[in-house]
Design an enzyme around this catalytic site. Structure first.
Site, PDB file in Angstrom:
ATOM      1  N   HIS A   1      -0.556 -25.299 -42.205  1.00  0.00           N
ATOM      2  CA  HIS A   1       0.282 -25.169 -41.013  1.00  0.00           C
ATOM      3  C   HIS A   1      -0.428 -25.401 -39.683  1.00  0.00           C
ATOM      4  CE1 HIS A   1       3.995 -24.292 -39.134  1.00  0.00           C
ATOM      5  NE2 HIS A   1       4.398 -23.306 -39.905  1.00  0.00           N
TER       6      HIS A   1
ATOM      7  N   TYR B   1      10.800 -11.836 -35.492  1.00  0.00           N
ATOM      8  CA  TYR B   1      10.350 -13.159 -35.027  1.00  0.00           C
ATOM      9  C   TYR B   1      11.252 -14.221 -35.627  1.00  0.00           C
ATOM     10  CZ  TYR B   1       7.002 -17.124 -34.543  1.00  0.00           C
ATOM     11  OH  TYR B   1       6.383 -18.325 -34.236  1.00  0.00           O
TER      12      TYR B   1
ATOM     13  N   THR C   1       5.784 -24.282 -30.946  1.00  0.00           N
ATOM     14  CA  THR C   1       6.931 -23.423 -31.235  1.00  0.00           C
ATOM     15  C   THR C   1       7.072 -22.363 -30.150  1.00  0.00           C
ATOM     16  OG1 THR C   1       5.583 -21.917 -32.567  1.00  0.00           O
ATOM     17  CG2 THR C   1       6.736 -23.691 -33.733  1.00  0.00           C
TER      18      THR C   1
ATOM     19  N   SER D   1      11.399 -18.426 -35.457  1.00  0.00           N
ATOM     20  CA  SER D   1      10.686 -19.604 -34.961  1.00  0.00           C
ATOM     21  C   SER D   1      11.648 -20.632 -34.392  1.00  0.00           C
ATOM     22  CB  SER D   1       9.882 -20.233 -36.102  1.00  0.00           C
ATOM     23  OG  SER D   1       9.133 -21.325 -35.635  1.00  0.00           O
TER      24      SER D   1
END
Length: 661
Positions: free
Chosen positions: A379, A493, A506, A495
């Site tokens: 990632h 959270y 992001t 994204s």
């Protein structure tokens, strides 16, 4: 992670001599491979990076706006006394250190017009983190099966995935892959007129031309890291390595490594039969599983892996590691049969046992014995927009025009095969490290819960008819399920991509709001005075609030990345930590018990990721026209994904019941 996903597969029209690809070719078992039609997935009229130079820069929000949004996000989580203290910390920060940090951030941003203010610190955040990559960071996606089962045979499927990936690579490398554009109204902008007009506009002005069509080109700076790229472990901070000259593919099977060229001396893609013959030879290698599977070391804590890798290099394995690091990508052939066990499928793509994986690669293609296929990706180099574009494009290519066919398998004996076995030199020390990590990783994954739910009663279409945001409904359901289990709300959270800006990454949407909390209380307490009509009205209002938060995040006006950058700057200066970051509420908000991300695409069978904190939930979800799907992960001893999934399904039913009033 997965954001701004398109609502349907984009039409891939590759003009060649004025005739589209779908008109030009029917399936054939005797095609030519030296022509542009085979070598390129797309031959775009508009160059891939045509819009890159004119993309707007990621805005730095006003400090006052960020502080206000931050306080709003804290309100549902804090009691009156805590909120009063946090509010005073924000006021002091706004009046003092915040002003100087904001000025410095703006100055630094002005000094670096080629990038965004978040790009470098965000890369550093990933590369400095010492946690292992699988589960913690690497997400996965699984392809929907082919409509014709004969094309889901392992060898056939693997070959077609490799060929389509190379076709995507060739188009990208030659700047003829269609630019990534978010079309507000595809019927008016995803057209030949749009392409003919925008390609004539000089690159430094091209974004403005697209904007006139209400189309928004997205940042494509991450795409270059899709291929020939790996994350190499180093002490304290990893590095992203790339060797764009490499022509080979690395294949893993039973923990053994193989390499063969998939591009010829002229950088052209080899024929499907040549590639299939090489993969067939790997599948027919009858060696038992590798006793010393080096791939399991990529599941290690990063400093430990860096030290183990250094020892591998000292003992003569540098060239093998370089071969893996520089490969276009890694293809993993699993001998495991998944069958109909959805949990087994999810675990196989999320973590497996590590012995037949290489988690450091930018992405790995994985094909099981019974031909499920998908990807696991690292990632740090990029986000969901880039990987999902690749995922959707190769799926469309494999499904519409497979280049290798089942009836060709028997003819592969005629093909010459040139495969290199990559045999690591393993001494006693490396053997001990590998064995220890295998056991450690097994203990880790044994503590992980993985569960899923598919809710068939309603989806995007019905949400829209009811005038409510589908994403708002999903996020409300996540809050309601947690509240039902624990009688409280927690930091959450979601994204969201800022790829509409140059080098955007992001932003965080904070979906736990006063409005969601009020609904959770109303729907879980029997003594509530609210009727279904009242709650429906509250849900509609909640949806409006969520839409505002989403719009702010997409437009670079969230508060999380801004505060992160200010804190990062403060830490580097060595000055006293500003009071806003000393407040326990700041760390608490960033300890995300619910970490959520969406992957809504018709070609995705499943996808997911691990919890980001030890006592949290990792929630990957998709919103389709007539159904909702969720994959949840958690660790035993803290929270239970199985119980959460059961409660979540009840939350969907409750919300659906209210909305249908």
């Amino acid at each position: 992670m997965f954001i701004l996903t398109r609502n349907k597969l984009r039409k891939i029209l590759i003009s060649h001599g004025g005739i589209t690809l779908t008109q030009q070719l029917a399936r054939s078992t005797m095609p030519l491979y030296d022509n542009s039609e085979y070598q390129y997935m797309q031959i775009s009229k508009v160059p891939t990076l045509h819009f890159q130079a004119s993309l707007p820069r990621l805005p730095i929000p006003k400090l006052e706006d960020t502080c206000k949004r931050y306080l709003n996000a804290q309100k549902p989580l804090l009691n009156d006394k805590e909120l009063q203290y946090t509010s005073s910390c924000i006021s002091k920060f706004l009046a003092n250190e915040g002003q100087s940090l904001q000025k410095q951030l703006i100055h630094n941003n002005d000094e670096n017009p080629h990038t965004s203010y978040i790009s470098k610190p965000w890369f550093d955040l990933y590369l400095r983190d010492r946690k292992p990559l699988p589960i913690n960071y690497n997400p996965f996606l699984v392809f929907l099966p082919e409509s014709d089962p004969k094309y889901d045979v392992q060898l056939v499927k693997a070959t077609n995935l490799v060929v389509s990936s190379l076709r995507f690579f060739q188009s990208l490398k030659n700047n003829i892959l269609e630019p990534e554009v978010f079309h507000m109204n595809p019927g008016k902008s995803d057209t030949e007129l749009f392409r003919n007009v925008t390609r004539l506009i000089p690159p430094r002005f091209s974004w403005y031309g697209a904007y006139l069509f209400k189309a928004f080109p997205l940042d494509m700076s991450q795409y270059k890291n899709l291929f020939n790229t790996t994350r190499i472990p180093k002490l304290e901070k990893d590095v992203i390595f790339q060797d764009s000259s490499a022509k080979h593919l690395v294949v893993l099977r039973k923990g053994h490594f193989y390499a063969f060229d998939v591009l010829d001396a002229n950088d052209s893609i080899r024929s499907p039969r040549e590639i299939a013959a090489c993969l067939k030879a790997v599948l027919e290698d009858d060696r038992p599983p590798n006793k010393h599977p080096v791939g399991v070391l990529t599941t290690s804590e990063r400093d430990q892996w860096a030290q183990a890798r250094s020892h591998l290099i000292e003992t003569g394995n540098q060239e093998i590691l370089k071969k893996i690091d520089s490969a276009l990508f890694v293809m993993i052939l699993d001998d495991e049969v998944i069958g109909t066990e959805k949990s087994k499928l999810l675990r196989s793509y999320l973590h497996a046992d590590g012995t037949n994986r290489w988690f450091d690669k930018s992405f790995t293609l994985i094909v099981t014995k019974d031909s499920y296929s998908g990807i696991n990706f690292e990632h740090s180099w990029g986000d969901g927009v880039a990987i999902l574009r690749y995922f959707q494009d190769i799926k469309a290519d494999v499904s519409k025009k497979p280049r290798f066919h089942p009836n060709e398998v028997d003819e592969l004996a005629k093909e010459s095969v040139n495969i290199e076995r990559l045999q690591f030199s393993i001494d006693a020390k490396s053997e001990s490290i590998i064995n220890q990590q295998k056991a450690k990783y097994q203990d880790w994954i044994n503590r992980l819960y993985v569960d899923h739910v598919i809710y068939e009663e309603f989806g995007k279409n019905q949400c829209k008819k009811l005038g409510v945001s589908p994403d708002a409904v999903m996020q409300l359901a996540f809050q309601l399920a947690l509240y039902t289990l624990e009688d409280r709300v927690v930091p959450t959270y979601e994204s969201c991509s800022t790829a509409a800006y140059k080098h955007g990454r992001t932003e965080t949407i904070r979906p736990c709001t006063l409005e969601t909390k009020e609904i959770c209380i109303a729907m879980t307490r029997k003594q509530t005075k609210f009727s279904k009509t009242d709650i429906k009205r509250m849900i509609l209002e909640c949806s409006k609030v969520h839409n505002v938060l989403t719009k702010e995040a997409v437009m670079g006006q969230g508060f999380d990345r801004h505060l992160f950058a200010l804190r990062n700057m403060s830490e580097k200066s060595g000055s006293t930590k500003p009071i806003i970051f000393q407040d326990p509420a700041y760390d608490a908000l960033n300890y995300n018990i619910l970490s959520t991300s969406t992957l809504s695409s018709p070609v995705v069978l499943a996808g997911g990721f691990g919890p980001v904190v030890s006592d949290g939930y990792g929630i990957a979800y998709m919103i389709q026209d007539e159904r909702l799907g969720v994959v949840v992960t958690s660790y035993e001893g803290s929270r239970n994904a199985n119980k959460y999934i059961q409660t979540l399904e009840h939350a969907f039913k409750s919300i659906h019941d209210v909305l249908s009033t």
